[in-house]
Write an enzyme that holds these catalytic residues in place. Structure first.
Site: not given
Ligand code: NAP
Ligand code: GFB
Length: 321
Positions: A11, A16, A143, A172, A186, A277
């Site tokens: 959250g 969140g 992941y 994304n 990111h 990349d």
């Protein structure tokens, strides 16, 4: 009127906090229909089952939107595969087990398009049923398998107990309240932070890699609104991709130029091709989501970046970094 309780794990994160903004938006009236509870790790460590079941027994949610995870960009995934695997497996095992125990009516868990098979020259966009048809990209396989297992877990609870546990698969994500840490972030939050610092120091704005990879990006508020549609209107139990059209796919280089333009710093942009990349592209189809909502309007990347840079400049340095 009796309000049902929605527990949002994760959250305090990017998605969140987007839920926080829609839950209080009077135009949407979600706050009249639901009692929202936002869980962060300071409330309960979801890697610990006892803490998790005690918290769920206290809250007794009707619905759970399970966003909590150990999350990061390409370079964090390459640097910390063990943490990306173990923490996410523990969190997901505990949340689904506790949700089942407290008889949650519906749980929506969050995967990611980076977990699809890595097929750089696939001629057609990936669809939901492609998820397990080959290995993910090496840069984030730890992941990716933890998230693939989460889909398998939901299917197992559906099959053995009839629990309404299902998964959404977003592309994304970016927006306000993101993680701007230069190592873990990111690409969009990393480049916004990098460009800001480069201008402050009158240095080059260095973009990692060649800039050629392609990505579909979804604005965090759009994702929160789309997940509410899946909670209320999606009756199937199979996973569903949430993404803007594949035609909205853009190159990292284009995103970097848009960000540099917001800082009036395009002339100092350069690419550091010594950096990875990662995956070339992971194009997905949103046809299934369009059956849930034919009119859903995704924010353009140009407009979304403007709002995100504005939020960054208004809140810097009080941001996650
Ligand atoms: P984020 O900003 O990094 O937030 C992560 C959230 O998880 C935070 O609220 C954090 O709480 C919580 N959390 C982490 N470890 C926890 C623990 N042990 N116990 C309790 N809470 C814990 O992540 P996000 O970008 O919003 O991602 C939300 C979901 O979308 C995740 O499932 C992620 O895998 C998925 N996703 C993200 C992207 C993306 O581009 N960001 C793309 C596709 C899918 P604290 O703040 O207290 O640490
Ligand atoms: O967003 P990002 O880290 O994740 O990187 P992925 C996207 C692209 O941006 C890569 C380039 O091609 C990077 O080389 N890039 C350029 C940068 N400059 C930067 C920078 O300063 N920082 C970062 N981070 N990238 C992730 C998965 O893959 O996708 C995660 O590893 C997660 O597990 C996420 O699922 C959604 O799109 O490559």
């Amino acid at each position: 009127m009796f309000c049902k309780t929605i527990l949002i794990t994760g959250g305090s994160g990017l998605v969140g906090t987007a839920f926080k903004s829609i839950s209080t938006d009077e135009k949407l009236n979600y706050n009249l229909k639901y009692n929202f509870i936002f869980l962060s790790s300071s409330d309960c460590d979801l890697t610990d089952y006892n803490q998790t079941i005690n918290y769920f027994n206290t809250v007794k949610p009707n619905f759970i939107i399970h966003l909590a995870a150990n999350v990061g960009g390409l370079f964090k995934n390459m640097a910390q595969p063990v943490d990306m695997l173990e923490k996410n497996m523990l969190i997901n095992l505990n949340v689904l087990k506790a949700a089942h125990t407290v008889l949650v009516e519906k749980l929506i868990a969050c995967l990611s398009t980076c977990i699809f098979p890595d097929k750089p020259f696939f001629d057609k966009p990936l669809i939901e049923t492609d998820l397990h048809l080959g290995p993910p990209h090496d840069s984030n396989s730890a992941y990716a398998y933890a998230k693939r297992l989460l889909e398998t877990q939901c299917a197992a609870y559906q099959k053995q107990y009839g629990d309404k546990f299902l998964c959404i698969i977003p592309t994304n994500i970016y927006g306000s309240e993101d993680n701007f840490n230069l190592d873990d972030a990111h690409v969009i939050p990393a480049l916004i932070h990098k460009c800001y610092l480069a201008k402050e120091k009158n240095e080059y704005f260095s973009v990692s890699g060649s800039g050629n990879p392609l990505r579909q990006f979804i604005y965090s508020r759009d994702l929160a609104l789309a997940i509410m549609l899946v909670l209320e209107d999606y009756k199937e139990m199979s996973s569903i991709i949430i993404a803007p059209d594949e035609t909205s796919e853009v190159s990292i280089s284009y995103v970097a130029q848009l960000i540099a333009k917001e800082f009036d710093y395009e002339h100092m942009l350069k690419f550091d091709t010594s950096k990875s990349d990662g995956q070339y592209k992971k194009t997905v189809s949103n046809n299934k989501f369009k059956e849930v909502s034919k009119i859903f309007n995704f924010t353009d990347i140009e407009e979304g970046l403007k709002m995100t840079v504005k939020w960054f400049l208004l809140n810097y340095p009080n941001i996650r970094k």
